[in-house]
Design an enzyme around this catalytic site. Structure first.
Site, PDB file in Angstrom:
ATOM      1  N   TYR A  68       0.693  -1.131  -0.082  1.00  0.00           N
ATOM      2  CA  TYR A  68       0.021  -0.068   0.035  1.00  0.00           C
ATOM      3  C   TYR A  68       0.817   1.293  -0.038  1.00  0.00           C
ATOM      4  O   TYR A  68       1.618   1.466   1.081  1.00  0.00           O
ATOM      5  CB  TYR A  68      -0.861  -0.246   1.200  1.00  0.00           C
ATOM      6  CG  TYR A  68      -1.863   1.019   1.524  1.00  0.00           C
ATOM      7  CD1 TYR A  68      -3.023   0.749   0.995  1.00  0.00           C
ATOM      8  CD2 TYR A  68      -1.526   1.941   2.239  1.00  0.00           C
ATOM      9  CE1 TYR A  68      -4.193   1.974   1.302  1.00  0.00           C
ATOM     10  CE2 TYR A  68      -2.480   3.238   2.407  1.00  0.00           C
ATOM     11  CZ  TYR A  68      -3.756   3.080   1.924  1.00  0.00           C
ATOM     12  OH  TYR A  68      -4.604   4.074   2.418  1.00  0.00           O
TER      13      TYR A  68
ATOM     14  N   GLN B 104      10.064  -3.206  32.956  1.00  0.00           N
ATOM     15  CA  GLN B 104      10.185  -2.767  34.117  1.00  0.00           C
ATOM     16  C   GLN B 104      10.296  -4.000  35.253  1.00  0.00           C
ATOM     17  O   GLN B 104      11.144  -3.844  36.175  1.00  0.00           O
ATOM     18  CB  GLN B 104       9.202  -1.921  34.698  1.00  0.00           C
ATOM     19  CG  GLN B 104       9.345  -1.086  35.978  1.00  0.00           C
ATOM     20  CD  GLN B 104      10.705  -0.101  35.780  1.00  0.00           C
ATOM     21  OE1 GLN B 104      10.929   0.275  34.745  1.00  0.00           O
ATOM     22  NE2 GLN B 104      11.247   0.153  36.908  1.00  0.00           N
TER      23      GLN B 104
ATOM     24  N   GLU C  26      -0.380   3.284   9.744  1.00  0.00           N
ATOM     25  CA  GLU C  26      -1.746   3.156   9.256  1.00  0.00           C
ATOM     26  C   GLU C  26      -2.457   4.279  10.320  1.00  0.00           C
ATOM     27  O   GLU C  26      -3.883   4.135  10.594  1.00  0.00           O
ATOM     28  CB  GLU C  26      -2.564   1.785   9.876  1.00  0.00           C
ATOM     29  CG  GLU C  26      -1.995   0.748   8.718  1.00  0.00           C
ATOM     30  CD  GLU C  26      -3.078  -0.189   8.450  1.00  0.00           C
ATOM     31  OE1 GLU C  26      -4.148  -0.130   8.671  1.00  0.00           O
ATOM     32  OE2 GLU C  26      -2.488  -1.554   8.404  1.00  0.00           O
TER      33      GLU C  26
ATOM     34  N   GLY D 266      13.271  -5.850  35.245  1.00  0.00           N
ATOM     35  CA  GLY D 266      14.352  -5.189  35.664  1.00  0.00           C
ATOM     36  C   GLY D 266      15.461  -5.118  34.978  1.00  0.00           C
ATOM     37  O   GLY D 266      15.338  -4.867  33.581  1.00  0.00           O
TER      38      GLY D 266
ATOM     39  N   GLU E 217       4.477   9.380   1.555  1.00  0.00           N
ATOM     40  CA  GLU E 217       5.821   9.902   1.094  1.00  0.00           C
ATOM     41  C   GLU E 217       6.794  10.490   2.190  1.00  0.00           C
ATOM     42  O   GLU E 217       6.485  10.680   3.336  1.00  0.00           O
ATOM     43  CB  GLU E 217       5.142  11.007   0.197  1.00  0.00           C
ATOM     44  CG  GLU E 217       4.377  10.507  -0.787  1.00  0.00           C
ATOM     45  CD  GLU E 217       4.073  11.379  -2.128  1.00  0.00           C
ATOM     46  OE1 GLU E 217       4.302  12.555  -1.982  1.00  0.00           O
ATOM     47  OE2 GLU E 217       3.204  11.024  -2.732  1.00  0.00           O
TER      48      GLU E 217
ATOM     49  N   GLY F 181       2.550  11.855   5.648  1.00  0.00           N
ATOM     50  CA  GLY F 181       2.273  10.707   6.098  1.00  0.00           C
ATOM     51  C   GLY F 181       0.611  10.764   6.414  1.00  0.00           C
ATOM     52  O   GLY F 181      -0.066  10.528   5.749  1.00  0.00           O
TER      53      GLY F 181
ATOM     54  N   ILE G 295       7.286   1.922   2.995  1.00  0.00           N
ATOM     55  CA  ILE G 295       6.309   1.148   2.351  1.00  0.00           C
ATOM     56  C   ILE G 295       6.442  -0.408   2.956  1.00  0.00           C
ATOM     57  O   ILE G 295       7.403  -1.080   2.665  1.00  0.00           O
ATOM     58  CB  ILE G 295       6.314   1.071   0.855  1.00  0.00           C
ATOM     59  CG1 ILE G 295       6.181   2.582   0.459  1.00  0.00           C
ATOM     60  CG2 ILE G 295       5.246   0.300   0.385  1.00  0.00           C
ATOM     61  CD1 ILE G 295       4.938   3.233   0.696  1.00  0.00           C
TER      62      ILE G 295
ATOM     63  N   LYS H 147      12.534 -13.836  42.979  1.00  0.00           N
ATOM     64  CA  LYS H 147      12.281 -13.561  44.165  1.00  0.00           C
ATOM     65  C   LYS H 147      13.264 -12.557  44.896  1.00  0.00           C
ATOM     66  O   LYS H 147      14.383 -12.229  44.423  1.00  0.00           O
ATOM     67  CB  LYS H 147      12.670 -14.961  45.134  1.00  0.00           C
ATOM     68  CG  LYS H 147      11.813 -16.013  44.845  1.00  0.00           C
ATOM     69  CD  LYS H 147      12.080 -17.157  45.981  1.00  0.00           C
ATOM     70  CE  LYS H 147      10.918 -18.496  45.616  1.00  0.00           C
ATOM     71  NZ  LYS H 147      11.144 -19.469  46.488  1.00  0.00           N
TER      72      LYS H 147
END
Length: 372
Positions: free
Chosen positions: A108, A324, A351, A327, A112, A116, A142, A257
């Site tokens: 598709y 996160q 999109e 860690g 350009e 966008g 693209i 733990k």
């Protein structure tokens, strides 16, 4: 089937393709063989004939494995959609049927280098000369650009810069092997590296008038109309990634733990997991509603934009929270969540950015005051 494919074929190779940036042809070919490509191509042209809702469910399962590889398998659907919905019988048989006979792609081409979200700023032009149009311009970012056999291309056919978008643009089907079609280098992106993304240049490409979709001037309607069918699957892909982040984080939180107990027993981590779960469930409901409306012929511009914006942001939050929870290990490429975080970002951009989705949502909301 899609769930099994994701776990047995995609996940074991996802890290490899992320590191190499190669196009995953081996996985794509296996996906083609079991019907994971051409999901929404009508059965009369050899496709799966799935509804948007069915395709979303499949996409979520595949994206759980890797959104980049999922894009490599399913992104042809975006290029196909204008032909499926707006092509004539000859165009459908010429361009859709061959795609169901061997693994091939379509792409598709709207974005350009200088535009966008601002589709009205498209500079690619097509000038009618006899039985052909001379197409000139450059498209950028693209998806599938390097592997596509043909492209949907939006080009300006009205030279008047003041012409309304609804009349200024025309949609074309352009074969990748037409003289003057030049594929750029594969872009080295932050995430979804298995997806082939590049620029495509059209240098005085002769496109036969038979390759015009609908009629001259109908391009903007075609390009925008396609998104009502393709944004729910993007939301589904985001949901799949978010679900993977949640499951990886939950598993890690039961194994790691600190202070003598699994970290998932600490309220701070437990609440993060709970919020991730809330996001995943609501993201799924949002794309299901948008896809359901599309299935039953209801205009779903509003709900498709809500689903795309919400699910993509959920995916980014879930991926970031997973890092996160992991860690220091989450920051390391030996663990899967840093890739999820990199892959998630583009979901808020392609999109239609999250900001553009909000423009659409607000416009639809204000336009329909009193009608809901």
């Amino acid at each position: 089937m899609a769930r099994k494919f994701a776990r047995e074929e995609i996940i074991p190779k996802a890290a490899h393709y992320d590191k190499t940036g190669e196009f995953p042809w081996d996985i794509v070919k296996k996906g083609f063989e079991i019907g994971l490509m051409n999901q929404r191509v009508p059965t009369e042209y050899g496709g799966g004939g799935l509804s948007t809702l069915d395709a979303c469910i499949v996409t979520e399962e595949l994206a759980y494995g890797c959104t980049g590889i999922t894009s490599a398998i399913t992104s042809a659907g975006l290029g196909q959609t204008p032909v499926i919905h707006f092509g004539n019988e000859e165009q459908k048989r010429k361009y859709l049927t061959p795609m169901t006979q061997e693994p091939m792609h379509a792409a598709y081409c709207v974005t350009e280098p200088t535009c966008g979200s601002d589709v009205n700023g498209v500079q690619t032009r097509a000038v009618k000369k006899g039985d052909h149009y001379v197409l000139s311009g450059q498209k950028m970012w693209i998806t599938g650009g390097g592997v596509a056999r043909w492209y949907f291309v939006l080009a300006r056919t009205d030279p008047d810069p003041m012409a309304p978008a609804s009349k200024a643009f025309t949609g074309f089907i352009v074969d990748a092997d037409f003289p003057g079609v030049i594929k750029g280098r594969k872009e080295l992106n932050m995430g979804q590296r298995a997806s082939d993304v590049r620029g495509v240049t059209f240098e005085d490409v002769l496109v036969p008038k038979q390759n015009v979709l609908m009629s001259e001037g109908a391009g903007f309607r075609i390009a925008m109309g396609a998104f009502d069918a393709t944004r729910p699957p993007v939301a589904a892909s985001a949901t799949g990634l978010a679900k993977r982040a949640l499951e990886e984080a939950t598993k890690y939180a039961t194994e790691r733990k600190t202070f003598g107990v699994p970290i998932g027993e600490h309220q701070g981590v437990a609440f993060m997991l709970a919020d991730m779960a809330i996001g995943v469930e609501l993201a799924r409901l949002s794309y299901v509603k948008a896809a359901w409306q599309n299935l039953y012929g209801q205009r779903n511009t509003y709900t498709a934009s809500i689903a795309k914006a919400f699910a993509s942001e959920v995916a980014n939050k879930c991926a970031a929270d997973a890092v996160q929870i992991f860690g220091g290990s989450g920051f390391n490429s030996e663990y899967p969540v840093e890739k999820l975080m990199r892959d998630a970002k583009i979901l808020m951009i392609y999109e239609g950015t999250s900001q553009i989705q909000r423009v659409i949502i607000a416009r639809e909301l204000l336009k329909n005051v009193g009608n809901r």
